[in-house]
Design a protein around this motif. Structure first.
Motif, PDB file in Angstrom:
ATOM      1  N   UNK A   4      32.291  60.196   0.732  1.00  0.00           N
ATOM      2  CA  UNK A   4      31.075  60.688   1.371  1.00  0.00           C
ATOM      3  C   UNK A   4      31.272  60.805   2.879  1.00  0.00           C
ATOM      4  N   UNK A   5      30.509  61.719   3.504  1.00  0.00           N
ATOM      5  CA  UNK A   5      30.621  61.831   4.964  1.00  0.00           C
ATOM      6  C   UNK A   5      30.093  60.534   5.577  1.00  0.00           C
ATOM      7  N   UNK A   6      30.718  60.118   6.669  1.00  0.00           N
ATOM      8  CA  UNK A   6      30.313  58.867   7.299  1.00  0.00           C
ATOM      9  C   UNK A   6      29.660  59.173   8.643  1.00  0.00           C
ATOM     10  N   UNK A   7      28.750  58.292   9.059  1.00  0.00           N
ATOM     11  CA  UNK A   7      28.128  58.545  10.365  1.00  0.00           C
ATOM     12  C   UNK A   7      29.095  58.134  11.478  1.00  0.00           C
ATOM     13  N   UNK A   8      28.854  58.597  12.704  1.00  0.00           N
ATOM     14  CA  UNK A   8      29.805  58.359  13.797  1.00  0.00           C
ATOM     15  C   UNK A   8      30.119  56.868  13.974  1.00  0.00           C
ATOM     16  N   UNK A   9      29.109  56.024  13.762  1.00  0.00           N
ATOM     17  CA  UNK A   9      29.361  54.592  14.002  1.00  0.00           C
ATOM     18  C   UNK A   9      30.378  54.061  12.990  1.00  0.00           C
ATOM     19  N   UNK A 184      35.212  44.889   5.838  1.00  0.00           N
ATOM     20  CA  UNK A 184      34.941  44.764   4.407  1.00  0.00           C
ATOM     21  C   UNK A 184      36.242  44.525   3.677  1.00  0.00           C
ATOM     22  N   UNK A 185      36.160  43.791   2.599  1.00  0.00           N
ATOM     23  CA  UNK A 185      37.363  43.447   1.854  1.00  0.00           C
ATOM     24  C   UNK A 185      37.102  43.605   0.363  1.00  0.00           C
ATOM     25  N   UNK A 186      38.064  44.213  -0.338  1.00  0.00           N
ATOM     26  CA  UNK A 186      37.970  44.302  -1.786  1.00  0.00           C
ATOM     27  C   UNK A 186      39.378  44.085  -2.330  1.00  0.00           C
ATOM     28  N   UNK A 235      36.754  48.719   7.884  1.00  0.00           N
ATOM     29  CA  UNK A 235      35.375  48.631   8.385  1.00  0.00           C
ATOM     30  C   UNK A 235      34.488  49.732   7.804  1.00  0.00           C
ATOM     31  N   UNK A 236      35.058  50.614   6.980  1.00  0.00           N
ATOM     32  CA  UNK A 236      34.304  51.726   6.389  1.00  0.00           C
ATOM     33  C   UNK A 236      34.324  51.585   4.866  1.00  0.00           C
ATOM     34  N   UNK A 237      33.138  51.322   4.294  1.00  0.00           N
ATOM     35  CA  UNK A 237      33.044  51.024   2.856  1.00  0.00           C
ATOM     36  C   UNK A 237      33.631  52.141   1.998  1.00  0.00           C
ATOM     37  N   UNK A 238      33.377  53.398   2.401  1.00  0.00           N
ATOM     38  CA  UNK A 238      33.850  54.518   1.580  1.00  0.00           C
ATOM     39  C   UNK A 238      35.377  54.579   1.564  1.00  0.00           C
ATOM     40  N   UNK A 239      35.983  54.280   2.714  1.00  0.00           N
ATOM     41  CA  UNK A 239      37.450  54.339   2.796  1.00  0.00           C
ATOM     42  C   UNK A 239      38.088  53.188   2.024  1.00  0.00           C
ATOM     43  N   UNK A 240      37.424  52.023   2.053  1.00  0.00           N
ATOM     44  CA  UNK A 240      37.926  50.883   1.268  1.00  0.00           C
ATOM     45  C   UNK A 240      37.836  51.229  -0.221  1.00  0.00           C
ATOM     46  N   UNK A 244      40.846  51.533  -2.990  1.00  0.00           N
ATOM     47  CA  UNK A 244      40.803  50.676  -4.178  1.00  0.00           C
ATOM     48  C   UNK A 244      40.974  51.511  -5.449  1.00  0.00           C
ATOM     49  N   UNK A 245      40.293  52.659  -5.473  1.00  0.00           N
ATOM     50  CA  UNK A 245      40.378  53.524  -6.666  1.00  0.00           C
ATOM     51  C   UNK A 245      41.823  53.966  -6.900  1.00  0.00           C
ATOM     52  N   UNK A 246      42.510  54.347  -5.831  1.00  0.00           N
ATOM     53  CA  UNK A 246      43.915  54.765  -5.979  1.00  0.00           C
ATOM     54  C   UNK A 246      44.785  53.607  -6.466  1.00  0.00           C
ATOM     55  N   UNK A 247      44.508  52.407  -5.983  1.00  0.00           N
ATOM     56  CA  UNK A 247      45.307  51.247  -6.395  1.00  0.00           C
ATOM     57  C   UNK A 247      45.047  50.924  -7.864  1.00  0.00           C
ATOM     58  N   UNK A 248      43.787  50.996  -8.280  1.00  0.00           N
ATOM     59  CA  UNK A 248      43.460  50.711  -9.690  1.00  0.00           C
ATOM     60  C   UNK A 248      44.159  51.717 -10.609  1.00  0.00           C
TER      61      UNK A 248
END
Lengths: 256, 256
Positions: A4-9, A184-186, A235-240, A244-248
């Motif tokens: 998803x697109x992320x906001x500037x912050x 963030x950590x997963x 620090x970006x949930x979408x990127x984490x 994760x999806x690629x690793x799974x």
């Protein structure tokens, strides 16, 4: 998975850094096992403050001064533990004052807190009064357990070494600190029998494809033999989530 | 107590120093709680090697190189843990090679040990072979648990981060190190209710009167309130005993 697109912050998250300085011969001799490093790192990570270095130094003024000056100029915050008690080997407050080139004297705010705690000024022995000595210009960090305060001088926070006192001081010190974007950590656990060797090559490719997250492999060795946990941090949930999806997907091909 | 005459070696004990370098983002994030620092400090203290500094740094080449060079020039030995596995974030061996300005390549001694462990050269994947890369000129430090070795380059000893592997590597590494005069330790526990404040002043005088031992006060806080343990450390048994006797006499006067 579509990102998803992320906001500037989110795109440019705020990074706040810290170092931990543990002062004490007893830690370096192995007589006392440090319990503060793990607690403080986990606490600060949860507050969005990234610990970038830890040092343990002996109860020697020159070594404490050197470490304080090396760390305070390099990181947003330095948090120290140990060496602020009443005995002759407690020299952290004096060493921090020396590192900043400021004076140190008995602080009336500290004296008042300690007078209440010890049940009257008559009980403030010279040794206890030593714990009221605070570098000029420092804010106090309250100690609800035993009154003798820690302090914050510029970006250096000085706390006790006794864990349950340090933890209460840290609860107060964090209120004086800027929070950053929480990291963030997963994680993905391939399970028993799949060690690092089996995932290393595809994992390296995934790490390259996801430069904005940090991917680590943390092996352990137990009754079931080697296994490893693959941890994604960012620090970006979408990127984490994307990493994760690629690793799974990668792990699934190994299991087959 | 009368101090017996000491032989020249006791009078001028050999001091051997070391630093510990822990490499790993997972320690700095608090995700993994370090178990190696306490083990190594206690182990080296027992071998007469005095740990004078500990640093924890992230999995970043520049930071590892900087720490290795700062520590190896200052102490007799540097012992590192972590970052020698097969994954992309394992960069300790390359960083140590860079710190020394030497090359790094696949070491045939390591390949042979790993070939035996993995049941044939066919099982030495590129990822596993990565663990056989050793800086030029280094001695291997055997790993009886999982074969992939640590190494010793000049005065820097590089070990795994997984505690039970690190511990077996340390058993082998210590054989390559000079032992110093063991630092002897004894202690006096005044007991519940006698905190640091009560002993600080006479203890400081005793510390001044016994300059050749180090006297520390280590407070704890529990159900019984504050107490403290007074620890005497030194390389000369007679001098430790003399200081302990003075401390016991001092504590007795407080109890009365």
């Amino acid at each position: 998975m579509e990102t998803p697109s992320v906001n500037p912050e989110q795109a440019a998250p705020v990074s706040v850094t810290a170092a931990i300085l543990v002062v004490g011969d007893e830690i370096l001799s192995g007589r006392t096992k440090d319990k503060n490093i793990g607690y403080i790192t986990e606490f600060l990570t949860g507050a969005g403050i990234d610990v970038k270095e830890v040092r343990v130094v002996p109860d020697e003024e020159e070594r404490i001064v050197e470490a304080v000056n090396a760390l305070r100029t390099r990181y947003d915050y330095v948090l120290s533990t140990g060496g602020i008690g009443p005995t002759h080997d407690d020299i952290t407050a004096d060493s921090v004052a020396k590192a900043f080139g400021v004076g140190i004297e008995i602080d009336q705010r500290a004296v008042e807190a300690m007078t209440r705690h010890y049940g009257g000024a008559a009980n403030l022995t010279p040794a206890r009064l030593r714990m009221a000595r605070i570098p000029d210009g420092a804010e106090l960090v309250d100690n609800p357990v035993s009154a003798a305060p820690g302090f914050m001088l510029d970006n250096v926070i000085v706390m006790a070494g006794v864990p349950n006192i340090m933890q209460r001081m840290l609860d107060n010190a964090i209120l004086k600190m800027r929070a950053g974007a929480v990291t963030l950590s997963d994680s993905v656990s391939p399970g028993p029998g799949i060690g690092e060797g089996a995932v290393a090559e595809p994992l390296a490719a995934i790490a390259q494809a996801h430069p904005e997250v940090s991917i680590g492999s943390y092996p352990s060795f137990g009754p079931a033999g080697f296994q490893t946990q693959l941890v994604i941090r960012g620090k970006d949930a979408a990127k984490v989530a994307a990493a994760k999806a690629d690793i799974e997907a990668m792990v699934a091909t190994i299991k087959r």
